[in-house]
Each structure stands twice: as C-alpha cells, then as structure tokens.
Design a protein around this motif. Structure first.
Motif, mmCIF file in Angstrom:
data_model
loop_
_atom_site.group_PDB
_atom_site.id
_atom_site.type_symbol
_atom_site.label_atom_id
_atom_site.label_comp_id
_atom_site.label_asym_id
_atom_site.label_seq_id
_atom_site.Cartn_x
_atom_site.Cartn_y
_atom_site.Cartn_z
ATOM 1 N N ARG D 78 0.836 -1.212 0.000
ATOM 2 C CA ARG D 78 0.000 0.000 0.000
ATOM 3 C C ARG D 78 0.866 1.254 0.000
ATOM 4 O O ARG D 78 0.582 2.227 -0.698
ATOM 5 N N ALA D 79 1.906 1.206 0.815
ATOM 6 C CA ALA D 79 2.791 2.380 0.875
ATOM 7 C C ALA D 79 3.389 2.665 -0.494
ATOM 8 O O ALA D 79 3.432 3.815 -0.946
ATOM 9 N N ALA D 80 3.819 1.612 -1.153
ATOM 10 C CA ALA D 80 4.416 1.799 -2.469
ATOM 11 C C ALA D 80 3.388 2.399 -3.430
ATOM 12 O O ALA D 80 3.681 3.346 -4.178
ATOM 13 N N VAL D 92 8.202 -1.582 -9.366
ATOM 14 C CA VAL D 92 9.651 -1.757 -9.328
ATOM 15 C C VAL D 92 10.146 -1.696 -7.878
ATOM 16 O O VAL D 92 10.940 -2.532 -7.443
ATOM 17 N N ARG D 93 9.666 -0.739 -7.145
ATOM 18 C CA ARG D 93 10.083 -0.618 -5.742
ATOM 19 C C ARG D 93 9.789 -1.890 -4.960
ATOM 20 O O ARG D 93 10.629 -2.401 -4.217
ATOM 21 N N LEU D 94 8.599 -2.399 -5.180
ATOM 22 C CA LEU D 94 8.220 -3.598 -4.431
ATOM 23 C C LEU D 94 9.113 -4.774 -4.775
ATOM 24 O O LEU D 94 9.647 -5.468 -3.896
ATOM 25 N N LEU D 95 9.239 -4.983 -6.055
ATOM 26 C CA LEU D 95 9.935 -6.201 -6.448
ATOM 27 C C LEU D 95 11.430 -6.106 -6.207
ATOM 28 O O LEU D 95 12.074 -7.107 -5.895
ATOM 29 N N SER D 96 11.955 -4.944 -6.371
ATOM 30 C CA SER D 96 13.410 -4.876 -6.270
ATOM 31 C C SER D 96 13.881 -4.577 -4.859
ATOM 32 O O SER D 96 15.006 -4.873 -4.515
ATOM 33 N N ARG D 97 13.025 -3.996 -4.039
ATOM 34 C CA ARG D 97 13.554 -3.568 -2.761
ATOM 35 C C ARG D 97 12.839 -4.151 -1.541
ATOM 36 O O ARG D 97 13.174 -3.823 -0.418
ATOM 37 N N SER D 98 11.893 -5.002 -1.753
ATOM 38 C CA SER D 98 11.169 -5.483 -0.578
ATOM 39 C C SER D 98 11.807 -6.727 0.023
ATOM 40 O O SER D 98 11.589 -7.845 -0.423
ATOM 41 N N ARG D 99 12.577 -6.481 1.002
ATOM 42 C CA ARG D 99 13.163 -7.605 1.749
ATOM 43 C C ARG D 99 12.073 -8.358 2.509
ATOM 44 O O ARG D 99 12.099 -9.584 2.634
ATOM 45 N N GLU D 100 11.077 -7.620 2.964
ATOM 46 C CA GLU D 100 9.996 -8.234 3.718
ATOM 47 C C GLU D 100 9.327 -9.333 2.905
ATOM 48 O O GLU D 100 8.995 -10.402 3.414
ATOM 49 N N LEU D 101 9.175 -9.039 1.642
ATOM 50 C CA LEU D 101 8.489 -9.996 0.788
ATOM 51 C C LEU D 101 9.251 -11.315 0.738
ATOM 52 O O LEU D 101 8.665 -12.395 0.865
#
Lengths: 185, 185, 185, 185
Positions: D78-80, D92-101
């Motif tokens: 949601r934040a993204a 892009v932000r989600l996939l490339s930078r989400s360590r949580e995921l």
DNA sequence: TATGAATGAGTCTTCATTCAT
DNA sequence: AATGAATGAAGACTCATTCAT
C-alpha cells in the motif's frame, strides 16, 4: 598319522583364538569391558562372526581373558619361585615388577560385570588357588629365611594380593578390614 | 514471608538434586557408571527430564557424584582429625573405619570413563589436595607422637590413600612402584 | 561362477542403498528432512540399523539424496540437449516439464539443515557446475538461433535456474537483486 | 475514563506479544520453524509459560508470525502504491527492494508445517487477497501507463509474487507451469 | 569355516507442554 | 499474570547377536 588333516586348521583356529584374547585383553584394559565386540574383532583381525564362533557371548570372552590373565600370573609366580635364589627375592620380584599382576587385578575391578564373571568361574578359582598356594609357600619360606616379619603373610601380602586375587567383594558391606591396626605401628 | 525470594523453587530443586546424586552414587557403586540414566532418575523419584535439566549428560553426573564423594571424605578426614585425641587415633579411625573412602575410591577405579572424568576435574583435584593436606598433617603429628615409623608418611599411607586420592594413572606404563622394597622387611 | 568375488553381497547392499535413497527422497519431499529415520528405514524396507550402516547420520543421508537429485537433473539436462532438435526446444523442455528440477530445488530450500548440507558438499557443487555448463551452452546456442533475447541468459534463466542451482544464500542480507529492472519493461 | 485500570497491563501484554513474534520470526528464518519454544521465549525475554499463555502451541505461533509477515507486506504494498508517482515505479520498488516480501515467502516455503499452517489459515488468506488486489490494480495501471507488456500481469508478476503469495502447492503434482512458453521469446 | 550385512531392542537425549509457586 | 521446574513421549543412534553367502 598322529597329525590328522585337521592340524593346520586347528592351528589357524588356535591363532585366531589367541589373537582375539590378546585384542580383548588390550581393549578391556584401555576402554573397559564394554568395548564393542566388533571393535575387538577388528583389532584381532577377524570378522565378528569368527569371534562369536569362538566365544558365544561377551561373558564367555571376559571369562577367557580372565583365565588367560590369571594363568599368566601363575606362570610368573612359579617362574619367580623357581628362578630367584631366595623366597624373599621371589616375593620382591613379584610385587615390585609384575605388571601382569596389576593388569589382571585391574580387569577384575574394572566393572561389575567382569567382577561377577570372575567371581562365578570355577576354573579361574582353581588358578587363583594355585597362585595362592605358591605364594603361601613363598611367604613361609621367607619367614623361615628370617627376611619377613611373622605377621606379614596373613597381613600385607593379603592386602596386596589376596585382596586382589581372592573373591573379596568390595561392594558388599563386609569389610575385609585390612588388618590395619597392626600394620601402622 | 520468612523465606527469601527464590526459596520455594530452590528448595524443591535442591532436594531433587540431592536425591539424584544419592541415587546415582548408589547405583554407580552397585552397577557401575553405565547404569541407564532412566534408572537413576526413577531411583531418585524424578523424571529423566529433570535429571538432564540438572546434569546435561552422564559425565556431568559422574563429576557431581565424584565431587560429592570426595567432599564427604574431606569432611570425615577433618572430623577424625578434630575429634580424635591423637593424630594416630585419627589415622586409625580413617583407615580402618572409613567406608566412604573405599566407596569413593571404587568409583574412581570402576571404569575408564569415571577415571577420566575425575582426572580432568579441577574442582575434584582441589578437594583431593585439601584431603591430602590434612592427612600430611596427621602423619607428621603421629610421627611426632612416636606412634608411627618415620618412613610411613611417604610409604604406606601413600599406598593406601595417595594411590587412591591422587591422580595416579593405573593404565599408564609408569609404575608408581609402590615403594615395596622397604615395606616388606 | 559368473559373478565376481563380491557380487552377491554387493548387489544386496546396493539394492538396499538405492531403496533407502528413494525412500528418503520421497519422504523428504512430503514431510521435510526431519522425518524420523525409522520411518525412512521402514519405507525402504530395511531396519534402522541398515540405514545407519550406510549413512552414519541424517546429514550423510541428506547429502546422498542431494547428490542423487542433482545427478538426475544433470542427466535430464544432458538428455534434453542431446535429444531436442534445437537448443531452444531443449530449454523449453527443461523449464516447462522438468519435475525433477523442481523437486531438487525444493529439497535445497526446504530447511536450513538441507540448505547447509548442500552448500558445504563439494561433490554436489561439481554436479551443479556441470549442469550450469550445459545450460550456458544451451542459452548461447538459443541466442545464436535467434530464439532468445540477448539479455535472457544472464537474466531469466538465472532467475529460474541459477537461483535454484547455484549456492545463493537466501538468508544472507545480500540480494541477488534479480535483475528486475530490465525484466518488466 | 476510557482507559481502565487494565491499560498498563494490556500494554505490557502487548509488548510481550510483539517481542515473542519478533523473536519467533527471527529464529524461524535463521533456524527453521523447529526451533525450541524455550529458545524463542528466551530470545523474547519471557518465560516459556508466558509464550504458551499467548500462543497455545507452535502452530498458533507460526500462524501469528505468518499473519504478521503478510500484514507487513500489505502495508508495504500500500505504501508503495500511495507514495510512488506511477504504478510502474511502485511495482519496481516492491519487487526490487522489498526484503519483507522475501522473508515472508521464505517462511512459507521453509517447512511442510509452516506451509500447511499458512495454507489453512483464513485470516492469512484474506491478507493475501488484499495484497493481490492492490497488485492487480498496480499492474493494470502500469499497463495503462504503457510501461508494462500486456502479458505480464498474468505472467511474470504471478511467477514472482503469485507463486509466492498464493496457495500454490509445490509438492502437488500439478504444475502451475509458469507460463514459460510465452515468456522466453 | 569365515565374513560382514541386517536386524531391532535398548539407551541416550531433547523438547513440547503442563502446572505449582 | 509470569516464571521456570518437572514430566514423559518421541526420536536418534549404538551395538549384541544372527544368518545368508
């Protein structure tokens, strides 16, 4: 033909038997009488199956080792009695230089199992009796030689040997009491 | 509340610990230090888990029993020194009547494992040193009292106690040699 | 006698070994690499003892299964390369139809233990390297065939396979970063 | 008084709960979901009893961690979506930078047990559905923006996320088949 | 007869869970 | 409500003994 066709086999079997006893003796001393049977067999250079052919179970093996040990002690005791010029010197030689004696004793003490096996084996008892007979002679002779105090035969030698060779049960409540009172004066 | 902040837990835990050591001591003596841990636990009236909570493994348990044993010996040695009128009588009392001493020794000898555990435990060594210190005093006093031959301190008492309490390695090739020559005359 | 000197023993032993690996592979997949050893043994139709004779502990068994898995993947990769008319078709076959590949990967990912075992096994690494070598060839050929975008070799195939076959440590902080930016346009 | 006398207690309880979940999350990742409960409790700074008061058993704890994980992912998604200027950049932000995921995914894959817990927890499913809804919107927007190929929404994003977030059972025979044919051209 | 592979009972040890304090 | 001690069931692993080759 006195030597039948079995002689070579017999000698091979005998060699196996000796190797097993030697290996067992060594490993009992080093690692206690709980060492894996397979380890003993490997050390002896035979398969487990062969070990079990000769000695149906661990108790039989311990018994054989005990008899062998005490037999060797008996030989040494006799050799000392025969070869030393005086009974006194024979005794000294035995007590001060018999590594065999200590090893034998150690096996007997080393575990409740080996203790029980020795306690219950009549053949071992007979060997022990022969050892004691020779020792008794030696002590008496040494006393006659004037080299040994009169109270020693039943005292110290007993403390050192009898305790070790006889079937004294250390775990039982009954103290052999070690005749100590007399000794320390 | 009279009791401190941890008293309730501690007291139960402490009782358990004592029961476990007592049970282990008894069973080690009777059956050797290989007795099943579960048997010890049952004898102590606790579950195996509790036993393992206190003593992470068999070695830890053996170590604890050894310390306890030698500690009791130390108490007895001190008690004898304190309570007997002469050093000589203290020595006689110890050697002739200390069942604890024999039991302690027996654990040490009974298996390669327990031997090694005791050999490597610094705390046990410290207790042994304290015991030996008291004994040395006693021997010196007894000799001053004129009740003991001068060569005994380093001799017989060593044969009986030092052998038992010190870290003499019976399995090693090096004979303590038992100072036998002097003894049998 | 047609058979060699060890054939009878070896063949039974070999069959057992194979059965154990097959059983372990199946149970690892279904229940994770923590399944009771006894269950694996039963599934394989042998006693626990036999399992432990072949594989001294769980780690050894996981290692053996991993090697077997990757070995099978290597065979399939080679088979695809050999049998398909074009490199492109070989790749498609592998990625779309190789169940073995997924199972192999799953074992690697399924637990920290199996991950570590695979990470530390040199033999497995060698097999992985061979797999990667064949795949690299395939990708290059496919690109030469004009069937594959030039950036794929280092990209998607890596995402799908390299991630799976190489020793990428998912738990470490370092992201392989997945070359995502380029991919989604 | 809106804040009753329980508020401070509640907040302490809440802190405990959070600490436990944090500790469990960390240890699950590092050592797998089989880590001893007592270790988790210690890491969280509470007694085992407290842990069990909050989470009746291991499954309840895994469930709580999973919900927490997926909840965090939802927040990030949601934040993204909210913060990035375009849908494309959000993706892009989600996939490339989400360590949580990745961590979330890893927990799901890491063992059959955690897999099953997540598969069977309706609450987790709801969170997953919300995540997917936001992602679907993002993909559609990105395609409207002309930044994403039309076949990606159902393809790659599914490969990367759906595979991870949906209840695909890797162990089952049914391959999601990864829509690979289309992808590699 | 010698071998060593197979078996499975017996122990050790761990850890989830309960419960008295 | 929090703690951590106690419990015992479950699983790992060893080794005495048997038996096919």
């Amino acid at each position: 033909m006195t030597a039948g066709p079995e002689t070579p086999l017999r000698s091979g079997a005998r060699r196996n038997r000796d190797q097993i006893i030697a290996a067992a003796k060594a490993m009992f001393l080093e690692l206690g009488p709980d060492v894996p049977m397979e380890g003993i067999a490997r050390q002896a250079g035979v398969g487990v199956g062969t070990l079990y052919r000769r000695f149906p179970d661990r108790v039989a093996l311990i018994r054989a080792v005990a008899r062998h040990n005490f037999g060797t002690v008996l030989e040494q005791v006799r050799a000392a009695a025969d070869e030393e010029p005086t009974a006194w010197e024979a005794i000294v030689r035995l007590l001060s230089r018999s590594r065999e004696l200590r090893l034998t004793v150690q096996l007997a003490l080393v575990s409740p199992l080996s203790w029980a096996v020795i306690r219950d084996d009549e053949t071992t008892h007979e060997i022990q009796d022969e050892i004691m007979a020779v020792l008794d002679d030696l002590v008496r002779s040494a006393q006659a030689e004037g080299k040994m105090r009169g109270d020693v035969g039943a005292g110290d030698l007993a403390v050192m040997c009898s305790l070790l060779l006889r079937r004294v049960d250390l775990a039982s409540g009954k103290d052999p009491d070690l005749i100590l009172d007399r000794r320390w004066s």
